[in-house]
Design an enzyme around this catalytic site. Sequence first.
Site, PDB file in Angstrom:
ATOM      1  N   CYS A   1     -11.930   1.114 -40.179  1.00  0.00           N
ATOM      2  CA  CYS A   1     -11.524   2.452 -41.004  1.00  0.00           C
ATOM      3  C   CYS A   1     -12.097   3.690 -39.362  1.00  0.00           C
ATOM      4  CB  CYS A   1     -11.627   3.151 -42.272  1.00  0.00           C
ATOM      5  SG  CYS A   1     -12.264   0.977 -43.262  1.00  0.00           S
ATOM      6  N   ASP A   2     -13.499   3.388 -39.092  1.00  0.00           N
ATOM      7  CA  ASP A   2     -13.870   4.833 -38.661  1.00  0.00           C
ATOM      8  C   ASP A   2     -13.874   4.596 -36.730  1.00  0.00           C
ATOM      9  OD1 ASP A   2     -13.661   6.717 -41.150  1.00  0.00           O
ATOM     10  OD2 ASP A   2     -15.242   4.878 -42.025  1.00  0.00           O
TER      11      ASP A   2
ATOM     12  N   CYS B   1     -17.065   0.327 -42.221  1.00  0.00           N
ATOM     13  CA  CYS B   1     -15.752   0.327 -42.132  1.00  0.00           C
ATOM     14  C   CYS B   1     -15.614   0.508 -40.593  1.00  0.00           C
ATOM     15  CB  CYS B   1     -14.254   0.603 -43.279  1.00  0.00           C
ATOM     16  SG  CYS B   1     -13.287  -0.203 -42.742  1.00  0.00           S
TER      17      CYS B   1
END
Length: 320
Positions: free
Chosen positions: A139-140, A136
Amino acid sequence: MGITSDYDIIIVGAGPAGMAAAIYGSRMGWKTLVLDKGAVGGLAATTPVIENYPGFSEISGLEFSEKLRKQAEKFGAEIKELVEVADIKTDQVPIEVNTSSGSYTSKIVILATGTNHRHLGVPGEDENEGRGVSYCATCDGPLYKSKKVLVVGGGNSAVTEALYLDNLVRETYLVHRRDQLRAENSLKKAILENSKVNILWDSVVKEIHGSEAGGVKKVTIENIKTGEESSIRVKAIFIAIGIDPNNELAKKIGVELTEDGLIKVDDHQRTNLPRVYACGDITPGQGQIAIAVGEGTTAAISAFLDMRGGDWYGEEASDG
Ligand code: NAP
């Protein structure tokens, strides 16, 4: 509706399909519960940017998911996140849904369990998950702002993630096993003509190496046409090579599946089991949010009409 139960409708899965079913179900006056082992939005929440959902020229997956949550809650839907459904007893009326946080009864169940990120299965992948190996970018990605990163895959997800990272990090590589991208034309044009992403064609990841201090240090790549191996020093690898259906629950309760492990449904999103419907990416389709939302809508309306014996306005509901 004649039957006494905790809820009129329980939806398993809070991605766009499940949330659309929740919005329609609750707005039709049904007592509606949505259960998800993760969070609202499902895989859509992990998409950096959605550009093809009608009405929004550009919206992040997270913002879109929050809008879905607010809209469903506005009509009274209850949403329970981080709750896993262990079993559903469909051979009784009402249906019983057993979860990690208790059992609930319902007249109708809609399965919208979606799909999950496919893994590469190479050495170093599992060991470094969450420490440089990610599925992701939204997200990261922000953790690697001044670093070099690598994306694997050639579909819409990989190209969207590579473009997102191109604007965020120092340098982005895209490793694809063929010499052509599977992604749609607008994304191909964006990455090939308007980005700084370095594309390594005909190449696969052989191994992900962690550092002693923790985290990813480098990745070994093989060119499958020449057999040549090389290594690239990157701090993160984002794997976007497709999705696998979350069908364990469907299998367990005896819902009929296709050869690909997706739930078979009719034109009204009915499964082979009475009072059990399915929608979204767990059913055959194109993996588009707009389609998932349409299917969730159809599932809720079909369930409503089936319970009323096809009568939209009837005062008296049948027991189905
Ligand atoms: P996808 O379309 O199935 O593409 C997967 C990519 O990964 C393909 O390029 C495939 O290579 C490659 N791949 C598969 N297994 C591999 C392996 N073991 N090693 C290396 N490469 C591998 O998956 P996706 O991109 O995750 O998309 C999933 C669905 O969501 C699709 O229906 C897609 O259209 C949809 N989606 C849509 C949007 C959008 O509309 N903007 C955004 C994201 C996702 P080959 O090409 O050689 O098969």
